[in-house]
Design a protein around this motif. Structure first.
Motif, PDB file in Angstrom:
ATOM      1  N   THR A 116     -17.832 -47.847 144.401  1.00 34.29           N
ATOM      2  CA  THR A 116     -19.060 -47.577 145.133  1.00 34.29           C
ATOM      3  C   THR A 116     -20.056 -48.709 144.919  1.00 34.29           C
ATOM      4  O   THR A 116     -21.074 -48.783 145.609  1.00 34.29           O
ATOM      5  N   HIS A 146     -16.767 -44.941 140.368  1.00 31.77           N
ATOM      6  CA  HIS A 146     -18.214 -44.767 140.519  1.00 31.77           C
ATOM      7  C   HIS A 146     -18.839 -44.680 139.127  1.00 31.77           C
ATOM      8  O   HIS A 146     -18.160 -44.320 138.162  1.00 31.77           O
ATOM      9  N   GLU A 178     -27.472 -44.810 141.979  1.00 26.18           N
ATOM     10  CA  GLU A 178     -27.939 -44.413 143.310  1.00 26.18           C
ATOM     11  C   GLU A 178     -28.264 -45.590 144.217  1.00 26.18           C
ATOM     12  O   GLU A 178     -28.348 -45.447 145.437  1.00 26.18           O
ATOM     13  N   PRO A 222     -23.528 -41.623 150.514  1.00 28.86           N
ATOM     14  CA  PRO A 222     -22.891 -40.481 149.841  1.00 28.86           C
ATOM     15  C   PRO A 222     -21.419 -40.787 149.524  1.00 28.86           C
ATOM     16  O   PRO A 222     -20.768 -41.552 150.241  1.00 28.86           O
ATOM     17  N   LEU A 223     -20.901 -40.162 148.472  1.00 30.23           N
ATOM     18  CA  LEU A 223     -19.527 -40.423 148.035  1.00 30.23           C
ATOM     19  C   LEU A 223     -18.504 -40.178 149.141  1.00 30.23           C
ATOM     20  O   LEU A 223     -17.542 -40.933 149.297  1.00 30.23           O
ATOM     21  N   GLY A 224     -18.717 -39.105 149.908  1.00 33.59           N
ATOM     22  CA  GLY A 224     -17.776 -38.783 150.981  1.00 33.59           C
ATOM     23  C   GLY A 224     -17.692 -39.896 152.014  1.00 33.59           C
ATOM     24  O   GLY A 224     -16.627 -40.145 152.596  1.00 33.59           O
ATOM     25  N   GLU A 266     -18.232 -32.574 139.059  1.00 39.16           N
ATOM     26  CA  GLU A 266     -18.987 -32.695 140.308  1.00 39.16           C
ATOM     27  C   GLU A 266     -18.431 -33.846 141.164  1.00 39.16           C
ATOM     28  O   GLU A 266     -18.284 -33.722 142.382  1.00 39.16           O
ATOM     29  N   PHE A 267     -18.117 -34.963 140.515  1.00 37.16           N
ATOM     30  CA  PHE A 267     -17.552 -36.133 141.208  1.00 37.16           C
ATOM     31  C   PHE A 267     -16.215 -35.774 141.853  1.00 37.16           C
ATOM     32  O   PHE A 267     -15.946 -36.129 143.010  1.00 37.16           O
ATOM     33  N   ASP A 282     -15.293 -32.766 142.782  1.00 31.56           N
ATOM     34  CA  ASP A 282     -15.567 -31.856 143.894  1.00 31.56           C
ATOM     35  C   ASP A 282     -16.018 -32.630 145.130  1.00 31.56           C
ATOM     36  O   ASP A 282     -15.574 -32.361 146.252  1.00 31.56           O
ATOM     37  N   GLU A 283     -16.921 -33.606 144.922  1.00 28.55           N
ATOM     38  CA  GLU A 283     -17.470 -34.340 146.066  1.00 28.55           C
ATOM     39  C   GLU A 283     -16.428 -35.216 146.748  1.00 28.55           C
ATOM     40  O   GLU A 283     -16.472 -35.425 147.966  1.00 28.55           O
ATOM     41  N   THR A 284     -15.507 -35.753 145.968  1.00 27.94           N
ATOM     42  CA  THR A 284     -14.500 -36.643 146.549  1.00 27.94           C
ATOM     43  C   THR A 284     -13.236 -35.892 146.942  1.00 27.94           C
ATOM     44  O   THR A 284     -12.428 -36.411 147.714  1.00 27.94           O
TER      45      THR A 284
END
Lengths: 352, 352
Positions: A159, A261, A266, A278-280, A320-321, A323-325
């Motif tokens: 990222t 990441h 940010e 955003p990560l996605g 969380e990372f 989940d987001e990816t």
């Protein structure tokens, strides 16, 4: 480069500002017999870094040579000042190494081979000065040959700069080997090259040959292993370095991507006016950009939580990372890369 | 480079295989006084090319010099063999030019300045050998400064190599100027640099400096014009050259993109095992990739229909291309770039 007993120069910077020295100590196949740091002479590596082979920290090359019973075959320059120059305070150590019959390996922008004094001395003593940032003369444009290598290819993509792509790559190789996968690391930057002992410094290549220089490495190594883990560089939306990232992405023709990441990052490091998407979006961008050349997907994630003090918060950030990816994730330094290798293997890669 | 009376060398290749010569004749501000082509000596440019200033085609530099009444200030090498080497059959013309006090401008991979004979002769006669493919020594990484230039920036982006991005860029500048917009061309390749008389050869830059070399040009030219049209290179999904494309995309921080395509092109030129993605995917990819660094959109399209023989079929292809991309489109060579400039102006760019 095939050195088995080395000293690493890290004057005034070991360990926190000596990324190359630490990388070589932690991941290199070379045996590090001594670290040169005049500010910490008398300490030992183990006083400052855990989980690595110990060695004495000494004042000078002469002391390193003595500590290694006169049996060293190279001095590695393990630090780089901003700008990549040669610090004149190192000259006596480099000269002493050459006079003792040691090669000198450097990732500086300043090429030792172009320093007439050092080059002359090296010739006199029959040793090599290895400037790993100097690209070979025989590189050319990519032909698409990366698609033909036998090994599966995984690329770490980021990222941002400085999120731990090299470390993630090396930890993935280590975790894959623990599992019996014949994995190898493909370096693309000077520290990675010093650790691995081979490789093309992709950020120094003529831009037209960026993908070709990656392809050249994959073709060279591809038939000897089942899994190649290519060290990514930069980020595909970096205002300065995206060209290098894009060349590696297409040149590697990776079968799987590992998104790297840093927790809480940010904005772009050093370019704070640019927000990270955003990560996605990164997942989509890397996949959409890579696929017309070679179909691929993000198969795992690596989160660098070194700036997260609390163990619980770090674990939460990793969850969380993931989940987001939408892929298996880990902090390869805190947790090891086993979950990342799960993602790679689940995608059918690595020959298992 | 500020030449007003030049001869262009195009031996055995004028006009169809002399892209640089044709570009300089058609778009350059230099006055072309003669073309050297030993196969067509005695003809005139107008016998082969329409809509350009006429000039005699001659056998040798001596004949060019005579045809220009001894009043030439440069010889431009207007052709390039595969590989970019120097053809020894040109040497007598180059030497004659130097001896007549002319600079020699070349976009070859072979650097005239590294040819000891030519370099010595040039020094003796006080003329410059200009190797436009040799990048300057002062380039560095991008800082994001392209965002600060006063001019609006438009970048031509391609579905592939060799689809006409340079020509589209030059025609856009011409059409914008016709409309009273103070527009300028920003070259990124050797032919563009020879036409414009300045510029950085982006494909020869160290990969880390790719975006920075574009930024350096925009900062240099940005306050002198209302619209800068940056010549794109390659394609963002090219297996070999995407690094260059990506560096230009982010380094230019373009306010608008013009998507360039060649009618009926379905696979990557020279890499026929790679299919081109659908046109709509290119629009999304270029926009999604550029926007995290600088918000932009595709504002117009340029379709190269030179391989479509029939005028009606060409017009139909342009209409279809505009429908698929959803923006105003034209073949800038067949139709002129007026509709493309419509798209640029409709997007609020060009200071109108």
């Amino acid at each position: 480069m095939d050195h088995e007993r080395i000293a690493v120069l890290a004057h005034e910077k070991f360990p926190d500002r000596a990324k190359t020295a630490l990388g070589v100590i932690r991941y290199g196949d070379q045996g590090v017999r001594a670290v040169l740091d005049r500010d910490r002479a008398g300490d030992r590596v183990a006083d400052h870094v855990t989980d690595v082979a110990d060695a004495p920290i000494v004042e000078s090359f002469a002391d390193a040579h003595a500590a290694a019973d006169g049996d060293l075959d190279a001095l590695y320059i393990g630090i780089a000042p901003i700008g990549g120059g040669f610090d004149e305070s190192w000259r006596s150590d480099v000269e002493a190494a050459i006079e003792a019959g040691c090669d000198v390996v450097s990732g500086l922008h300043y090429f030792l081979n172009e320093d007439e004094e050092l080059a002359g001395l090296a010739e006199e003593h029959g040793v090599d000065l290895v400037d790993v940032r100097r690209p070979g003369d025989d590189l050319t444009v990519a032909s698409g040959a990366s698609a033909e290598v036998d090994a599966d290819v995984v690329l770490t993509v980021g990222t941002d700069c400085s999120v731990g792509k090299m470390t993630a790559s090396l930890e993935i190789v280590a975790a894959a080997r623990d599992r019996g996968i014949d994995a190898a690391f493909v370096p693309t930057g000077q520290t990675g090259i010093m650790i691995a002992g081979w490789g093309n410094p992709i950020d120094r290549i003529v831009s037209d040959f960026t993908a070709g220089a990656v392809e050249e490495m994959l073709v060279a190594a591809g038939d000897d292993h089942d899994l190649l883990v290519v060290e990514g560089q930069g980020s595909i939306v970096h205002p300065a370095y995206s060209a290098v990232t894009c060349g590696i992405l297409h040149g590697s023709m990776a079968d799987g991507l590992v998104l790297c990441h840093a927790a809480d990052r940010e904005v772009v490091h050093g370019y704070e006016e640019f927000d990270l998407p955003p990560l996605g979006d990164y997942v989509d961008l890397y996949e959409d950009l890579a696929t017309p050349v070679h179909e691929t997907e993000v198969v795992a994630g690596a989160l660098n939580t070194k700036d997260v003090a609390d163990e619980g918060a770090a674990a939460e950030a990793v969850t969380e990372f993931g989940d987001e990816t939408g892929v298996p994730a880990a902090d390869p330094v805190r947790d090891g890369a086993d979950r990342i290798v799960d993602g790679i293997v689940d995608a059918g890669l690595g020959g298992e």
